[in-house]
Scaffold this active site. Structure first.
Site, PDB file in Angstrom:
ATOM      1  N   CYS A 143       0.837  -1.191   0.000  1.00 48.68           N
ATOM      2  CA  CYS A 143       0.000   0.000   0.000  1.00 48.68           C
ATOM      3  C   CYS A 143       0.881   1.253   0.000  1.00 48.68           C
ATOM      4  O   CYS A 143       1.858   1.295   0.723  1.00 48.68           O
ATOM      5  CB  CYS A 143      -0.873  -0.047   1.249  1.00 48.68           C
ATOM      6  SG  CYS A 143      -1.888   1.409   1.477  1.00 48.68           S
ATOM      7  N   PRO A 144       0.601   2.210  -0.824  1.00 50.53           N
ATOM      8  CA  PRO A 144      -0.551   2.392  -1.713  1.00 50.53           C
ATOM      9  C   PRO A 144      -0.285   2.017  -3.165  1.00 50.53           C
ATOM     10  O   PRO A 144      -1.078   2.332  -4.042  1.00 50.53           O
ATOM     11  CB  PRO A 144      -0.818   3.888  -1.599  1.00 50.53           C
ATOM     12  CG  PRO A 144       0.565   4.483  -1.543  1.00 50.53           C
ATOM     13  CD  PRO A 144       1.365   3.480  -0.713  1.00 50.53           C
TER      14      PRO A 144
END
Length: 79
Positions: A17-18
């Site tokens: 993430c992200p």
């Protein structure tokens, strides 16, 4: 419905993430009349991707998980 063999594939395995969501966003911006299939192995994608899809006004067609690998099929919102 688009055949999954014709999907635009974004392989984000190995990224956290992200990054998977950012790659999905970039792919959705660059395609027309096609479905994006995002492949990710970050467990946070299970939360982040559906949230992004809702916020972007896109359509989450399908979500599957096999051996810790998540696959999302997403259709770009019509302009």
């Amino acid at each position: 419905m688009t055949d999954s063999s014709e999907d635009f594939v974004v392989d984000a395995r190995g990224h956290h993430c992200p990054v998977p969501t950012l790659r999905l966003r970039r792919a959705l911006e660059g395609i027309h009349d096609q479905v994006v299939r995002l492949i990710a192995d970050d467990p946070m994608a299970r939360i982040d991707v559906p949230h992004f899809v809702r916020e972007a006004g896109a359509e989450l067609i399908e979500t599957t998980e096999t051996a810790g690998v998540l696959t999302f099929r997403v259709r770009r919102p019509q302009a």
